[in-house]
Design an enzyme around this catalytic site. Structure first.
Site, PDB file in Angstrom:
ATOM      1  N   CYS B 189       0.849  -1.204   0.000  1.00 40.27           N
ATOM      2  CA  CYS B 189       0.000   0.000   0.000  1.00 40.27           C
ATOM      3  C   CYS B 189       0.878   1.245   0.000  1.00 40.27           C
ATOM      4  CB  CYS B 189      -0.896   0.044   1.227  1.00 40.27           C
ATOM      5  SG  CYS B 189      -1.894  -1.419   1.492  1.00 40.27           S
ATOM      6  N   ARG B 237     -12.825  -1.233  -2.214  1.00 44.48           N
ATOM      7  CA  ARG B 237     -11.619  -0.412  -2.396  1.00 44.48           C
ATOM      8  C   ARG B 237     -10.378  -1.191  -1.955  1.00 44.48           C
ATOM      9  NH1 ARG B 237      -9.654   2.649  -5.807  1.00 44.48           N
ATOM     10  NH2 ARG B 237      -8.446   0.752  -5.720  1.00 44.48           N
ATOM     11  N   CYS B 241      -7.445  -2.655  -4.445  1.00 48.82           N
ATOM     12  CA  CYS B 241      -6.034  -2.275  -4.260  1.00 48.82           C
ATOM     13  C   CYS B 241      -5.163  -3.519  -4.133  1.00 48.82           C
ATOM     14  CB  CYS B 241      -5.869  -1.420  -2.998  1.00 48.82           C
ATOM     15  SG  CYS B 241      -6.127   0.339  -3.296  1.00 48.82           S
TER      16      CYS B 241
END
Lengths: 106, 280
Positions: B189, B237, B241
């Site tokens: 991330c 979401r 990702c």
């Protein structure tokens, strides 16, 4: 049965400002699903808006209009407290009519 | 030739203006977003979600009106901005979506598998049709519910709870996951969301360790994705990702997904919630 439209109708000066959000797939017929099969076209063909029995807007739509279309327009001669009626008709013959009361607004 | 010269003149005249114009780009994008907000189809999902909340469904033919989202049975107003949080009845930290799945099981009598079967809306861009949850033209009850419940927190301050030991544990796990780099691209991330001013094509990437960025990001999900014609939730979401990072699939409502959301919610603490928003 299609989902209801969301309609906002407000007086702006001497005009009625109308904002409509329609729930519709608006499939073009050009897309394919995961299995490679064409997804059949499904889209709104005609939109008409009436006020006091008179047509104030009439539109012919096609597949270039987005999914869940938003329509924004103004018309003359409307009064607060009166109703506007909106109808769409799609290529499968499905139809939906909703109405809204014109609010005072600024 | 003449046209070329005229063009060159026009270009020369406009060139000095380009730089301030570029600076104004962000402002113009803001203005564009505001215009879009008026026509946000998320409203259609919200309306359906409100109906679904009151609709009797499942083997027990019950509605979700007694579902406890953390503020007591049936309290929806302001519930979203206080999640994720620890729930004593399940002994878990839960976000909205996992909590809704719990209520579908306990109140409506669905099996856990049924409650989680179709968490995301189905009519997305073709690239996500490999998503096991999707099918063209299919709606997700979960997504509709999420849209309405989130909208009931609009304008409120993001204030997740991190006092219970399990909440702290979820936060710490989320932080670890955020910084964890792995997979074929050695990605995490943090690769995209750990520096200021990064973007993918024209999308600005929020730096999640920066409160302002995190508040804006967390405060605008769920969102209606114009490019996909669908409303997307926070679980989606995270799932997307993780997929883009070429990690193994993030299981819907898993502890890992909730830990990540807990971490992000905490980063966004104090921000104003303004979702469902509209996204590119």
């Amino acid at each position: 049965m299609a989902d209801p439209m969301r309609i906002r109708a407000n007086m702006t000066g001497d005009k009625v400002e109308v904002k409509v959000l329609m729930a519709h797939e608006m499939e073009t017929g050009l897309r394919r699903d995961a299995g490679g099969n064409a997804i059949p076209a499904h889209f709104i063909r005609n939109v008409s808006v009436t006020y006091g029995g008179k047509t104030v807007l009439s539109a012919q739509w096609g597949t270039s209009v987005s999914r869940n279309p938003f329509l924004h327009f103004r018309f003359n001669g409307g009064k607060p407290g009166e109703k506007v009626m909106i109808t769409w008709l799609d290529n499968k013959g499905e139809k939906r009519t909703d109405e809204a009361v014109i609010a005072g607004g600024g | 030739m003449r046209i070329d010269r005229v063009l060159a003149g026009v270009l020369a005249a406009t060139l000095p203006c380009l730089s301030p114009a570029q600076q104004d780009t962000q402002k113009e994008i803001e203005r564009y977003r505001q215009m879009l907000q008026e026509s946000n189809p998320a409203e259609l999902y919200e309306a359906r979600g409100e109906e679904l909340w009151k609709t009797r469904r499942g083997p027990r033919n019950a509605s979700l009106e007694r579902c406890d989202l953390g503020l007591g049975p049936g309290v929806v107003k302001g519930a979203y901005v206080r999640l994720p949080r620890y729930f004593a009845d399940t002994g878990r930290v839960q976000d909205l979506e996992s909590r809704l799945a719990t209520c579908m099981v306990t109140l409506q009598g669905f099996t856990p598998e049924e409650a989680r079967r179709k968490p995301f809306s189905g009519t997305g861009a073709p690239m996500i049709t490999t998503d096991p949850f999707s099918g063209v033209g299919q709606r997700s009850v979960m997504t509709d519910l999420v849209a309405w419940i989130a909208s009931e927190s609009r304008g409120m301050t993001i204030a997740p709870s991190v006092s219970h030991p399990k909440e702290r544990l979820a936060y710490q796990a989320g932080e670890r996951l955020f910084y964890y780099r792995a997979g074929p691209y050695d990605f995490g991330c943090v690769t995209c969301h750990g520096e200021e001013g990064k973007r993918i094509r024209l999308q600005n990437l929020p730096k999640m360790t920066n409160a302002k960025d995190a508040q804006r990001a967390f405060g605008t999900w769920p969102g209606y994705r114009v490019s996909e014609g669908e409303l997307r939730s926070m679980q989606w979401r995270m799932w997307e990702c993780v997929r883009q990072m070429r990690f193994p699939e993030l299981e819907f409502a898993s502890d890992a997904s909730i830990a990540l959301i807990t971490y992000l919610a905490k980063q966004a603490e104090g921000g104003t919630f303004d979702a469902p928003a509209i996204k590119r």
